[in-house]
Design an enzyme around this catalytic site. Sequence first.
Site, PDB file in Angstrom:
ATOM      1  N   CYS A 122      -5.076   5.976  -2.872  1.00 57.67           N
ATOM      2  CA  CYS A 122      -4.370   4.702  -3.054  1.00 57.67           C
ATOM      3  C   CYS A 122      -3.052   5.001  -3.760  1.00 57.67           C
ATOM      4  O   CYS A 122      -3.050   5.416  -4.926  1.00 57.67           O
ATOM      5  CB  CYS A 122      -5.214   3.733  -3.880  1.00 57.67           C
ATOM      6  SG  CYS A 122      -4.404   2.152  -4.218  1.00 57.67           S
ATOM      7  N   GLU A 130     -10.952  -0.161  -3.900  1.00 59.15           N
ATOM      8  CA  GLU A 130      -9.881  -1.081  -3.519  1.00 59.15           C
ATOM      9  C   GLU A 130     -10.444  -2.447  -3.152  1.00 59.15           C
ATOM     10  O   GLU A 130     -11.411  -2.546  -2.389  1.00 59.15           O
ATOM     11  CB  GLU A 130      -9.088  -0.519  -2.341  1.00 59.15           C
ATOM     12  CG  GLU A 130      -8.274   0.713  -2.698  1.00 59.15           C
ATOM     13  CD  GLU A 130      -7.177   0.983  -1.689  1.00 59.15           C
ATOM     14  OE1 GLU A 130      -6.353   0.080  -1.476  1.00 59.15           O
ATOM     15  OE2 GLU A 130      -7.148   2.093  -1.123  1.00 59.15           O
ATOM     16  N   GLY A 182      -2.258   2.632  -6.564  1.00 60.05           N
ATOM     17  CA  GLY A 182      -3.213   2.939  -7.627  1.00 60.05           C
ATOM     18  C   GLY A 182      -2.823   4.187  -8.398  1.00 60.05           C
ATOM     19  O   GLY A 182      -2.884   4.218  -9.636  1.00 60.05           O
ATOM     20  N   CYS A 190       0.856  -1.179   0.000  1.00 54.94           N
ATOM     21  CA  CYS A 190       0.000   0.000   0.000  1.00 54.94           C
ATOM     22  C   CYS A 190       0.888   1.222   0.000  1.00 54.94           C
ATOM     23  O   CYS A 190       1.683   1.416   0.927  1.00 54.94           O
ATOM     24  CB  CYS A 190      -0.913  -0.007   1.230  1.00 54.94           C
ATOM     25  SG  CYS A 190      -1.851   1.524   1.441  1.00 54.94           S
ATOM     26  N   HIS A 213      -4.002  -3.566 -10.667  1.00 53.81           N
ATOM     27  CA  HIS A 213      -4.838  -2.384 -10.863  1.00 53.81           C
ATOM     28  C   HIS A 213      -5.414  -2.384 -12.276  1.00 53.81           C
ATOM     29  O   HIS A 213      -4.722  -2.724 -13.238  1.00 53.81           O
ATOM     30  CB  HIS A 213      -4.032  -1.107 -10.652  1.00 53.81           C
ATOM     31  CG  HIS A 213      -3.573  -0.916  -9.243  1.00 53.81           C
ATOM     32  ND1 HIS A 213      -4.346  -0.312  -8.284  1.00 53.81           N
ATOM     33  CD2 HIS A 213      -2.425  -1.282  -8.619  1.00 53.81           C
ATOM     34  CE1 HIS A 213      -3.699  -0.305  -7.136  1.00 53.81           C
ATOM     35  NE2 HIS A 213      -2.525  -0.893  -7.322  1.00 53.81           N
TER      36      HIS A 213
END
Length: 281
Positions: A222, A213, A225, A73, A164
């Site tokens: 994110c 998510e 992301g 993350c 993603h």
Amino acid sequence: MLKFTKMHGLGNDYVYMDYTKVDIPKDISNLAQFVSNRHFGIGSDGLILICKSKTSDFKMRMFNADGSEAQMCGNGIRCVGKFVYDKGLTSKTEITVETLAGVKKLKLQVEEGKVQTVEVDMGEPILEAQRIPVISDEYPVKNLKLQAKGKEFTFTCVSVGNPHAITIVDNVDEFDVEKYGKKLEVDKHFPEKANIEFIQIVDKNTIKMRVWERGSGETFACGTGASAVAVACNLSGLTEDDVTVKLLGGDLKIKWNKENNHIYMIGPAVTVFEGELEKEG
């Protein structure tokens, strides 16, 4: 008693616990679900543990709100950097953190003894379908067409440690992220599910983004992301190598350095409050 720290990176909030000196409990998935609950627990997008590492300065393990373990993350790892420095676990301003997505290098910007922002070397983007993973014969995957709730979307897929899928919409502010994100996350083309990014191109250096998510639902930001979005838009010739990604929780600076093929992310890390739990859920 379990000590915890609530932190966030652009509103992407997690509960952080120091496990550098103690063993991780077997029921950690249940603990993650409990602390993440915004009505009966602390309230967060998940749980992040700071642990010992044999290869790096620290090891990060992260669990989504549903208890599932995720690889990485971006917003979370910035807060890991702040956690270990502010709490005196390290005095270094450049550290390495082991994750399930590999070892990440962090540069900490310190002001008045506290970390304010963190630059993360996110590593190289993964574009091979099998490694993302996504079911597709394309390389890179730029034209994956999927249906959800009677609407067709065209996705570009990138992994930055986790999968993603990025799609452009007309107006990201008014888009129903939950309606479509919940369905697309579990599409059969994503063997390990996927994080779904809905984006709008503002100009060559600016992207607006909202994210659904996997395992957590829509979040305010994110980091992985935003990194994947920057790569996806660049691959399609829509943006430059340096971009600002505007999320619900604020802005992230992303640079895709073509010389070493690494992505660099800069953003804030904030401590919200600290406390103790009487029991593990």
